[in-house]
Scaffold this motif. Structure first.
Motif, PDB file in Angstrom:
ATOM      1  N   VAL A   1     -69.886   1.552  23.948  1.00 44.61           N
ATOM      2  CA  VAL A   1     -68.796   2.376  23.417  1.00 44.61           C
ATOM      3  C   VAL A   1     -69.366   3.442  22.489  1.00 44.61           C
ATOM      4  O   VAL A   1     -70.198   3.148  21.621  1.00 44.61           O
ATOM      5  CB  VAL A   1     -67.779   1.507  22.627  1.00 44.61           C
TER       6      VAL A   1
ATOM      7  N   LEU B   1     -67.613   3.562  27.612  1.00 43.55           N
ATOM      8  CA  LEU B   1     -66.342   4.011  27.068  1.00 43.55           C
ATOM      9  C   LEU B   1     -66.639   5.151  26.098  1.00 43.55           C
ATOM     10  O   LEU B   1     -67.158   4.928  24.998  1.00 43.55           O
ATOM     11  CB  LEU B   1     -65.636   2.853  26.355  1.00 43.55           C
TER      12      LEU B   1
ATOM     13  N   LEU C   1     -62.291  -2.587  18.114  1.00 45.65           N
ATOM     14  CA  LEU C   1     -63.571  -2.592  18.836  1.00 45.65           C
ATOM     15  C   LEU C   1     -64.549  -3.575  18.208  1.00 45.65           C
ATOM     16  O   LEU C   1     -65.271  -4.283  18.920  1.00 45.65           O
ATOM     17  CB  LEU C   1     -64.171  -1.178  18.856  1.00 45.65           C
TER      18      LEU C   1
END
Ligand code: TXA
Ligand code: MG
Length: 326
Positions: free
Chosen positions: A303, A258, A319
């Motif tokens: 991420v 991501l 997150l």
């Protein structure tokens, strides 16, 4: 998933037109469960004044019942009938309502929000959302509407009707489909209880904008000497099935990726929250992209680092919860 008979029902898909809005309001007045769009995320709505209706939310979500819910009103006047607003709460409401802000205030003597929706607390969480469809349903329902995010408890919040159905099809009476939500992360929650407003959850209104209105720094929930008053905030939340690895420079072998901002590497299981590094765009994609990467079946989603400014504070909060041990 094992379902008790009372939980199992046919979920209607309602269009976000006058008929759909009227039907959603009628279902709510009758004690049913409707997933509604707001500008932040879809909410799983029920009549906040009816304990049995609120109990349906907890059952459909499989949510621990000690976690209090936000009650939604069409306007500030309606909110002030439910809660006691001090000068800070009033200034924040006037500046940011309708919008992605929730205020936790003392419940008023005439508060009609059920004990169950407030989890027995003497306070009440109030929000006036900006989404025109939410506003229309709230007007038509004519009472406070409790609505947590429309996902199974502990899962990723729903930002489209398809996400709602993925978690709750057959468990709620209807979903009112108004397309994807605009903000993409939940409302900012501020408690105004004792003259020192406290940030309970970062969200769609950035901290700096709130501090500009109250003219002082927000006290951080959980700071020394502060009892945690939003118990739901401490546990793992927003969790995909995959593990989440934060602040990554690049994906490792076998990981989904991501990204955020311009990237040089390419990757088979990758999505970018905002190739231009726009935090608003990133917030709007966050939960949908986590769901899509989870569907790739990779064991870990790596991420990229997200800056901690503006909406970045809310994005990083979600997150970190997704990455929390569970
Ligand atoms: O954007 C949003 O806020 C969405 C939409 C649907 O409005 N709603 C949402 O609700 O995110 P939910 O239930 O997922 O999160 C509400 C949070 C919970 O963490 C809860 O602990 C906290 O608000 N909360 C509710 N009432 C409270 C109270 N009286 N005191 C402290 N925290 C409270
Ligand atoms: Mg939630």
């Amino acid at each position: 998933m094992d379902q008790s008979p009372s939980l199992s029902r046919t979920t209607k898909r309602l269009a976000a037109d006058a008929a759909g809005i009227a039907e959603a309001a009628a279902i709510l007045r009758a004690g049913g469960l409707v997933a509604l769009p707001t500008e932040t995320v879809y909410g799983l709505a029920a009549d906040a004044t009816a304990g049995t209706a609120v109990a349906g939310i907890y059952a459909a979500k499989e949510r621990p019942s000690f976690n209090p819910l936000i009650s939604h009103l069409p306007d500030l006047a309606g909110a002030r009938r439910q809660g006691l607003f001090d000068a800070n709460a009033l200034a924040l409401a006037q500046a940011f309502w309708p919008g992605p802000l929730t205020l936790v205030v003392p419940a008023s003597p005439g508060c009609t929000v059920s004990d169950l929706a407030r989890a027995g607390l003497a306070t009440v969480a109030l929000r006036v959302p900006a989404h025109p469809v939410a506003h229309a349903v709230l007007e038509a329902a004519g009472r406070p509407i409790a609505a947590p995010s429309a996902n199974r408890s502990g899962r990723i919040s729903a930002t489209s009707a398809a996400h709602v159905l993925a978690d709750l099809d057959g468990r709620i009476d209807a979903v009112l489909d108004a397309g994807p939500t605009e903000v993409g992360v939940e409302s900012t929650i501020v408690a105004c209880l004792d003259g020192a407003p406290r940030l309970l959850r970062p969200g769609g209104i950035p901290r700096a904008a709130l501090e500009g209105v109250i003219g002082r720094p927000l006290v951080q929930a959980g700071e020394a000497g502060q009892a945690p008053i939003a118990p739901g905030m401490l546990t793992s939340h927003y969790a995909p099935a995959a593990r989440v690895r934060l602040d990554a420079d690049a994906p490792r072998e076998g990981e989904a990726w991501l990204g955020f901002g311009p990237e040089t590497h390419s990757h088979p299981h990758a999505l970018n929250l905002s190739p231009t590094g726009d935090l608003r765009e990133a917030a709007s994609h966050l939960f949908g992209y986590l769901r899509r990467l989870d569907e790739t079946g990779r064991k870990t989603i790596a991420v990229a680092r997200i800056p901690e400014q503006g909406l970045g504070e809310a994005i990083n909060d979600r997150l970190r919860r997704a990455a929390a041990p569970r």
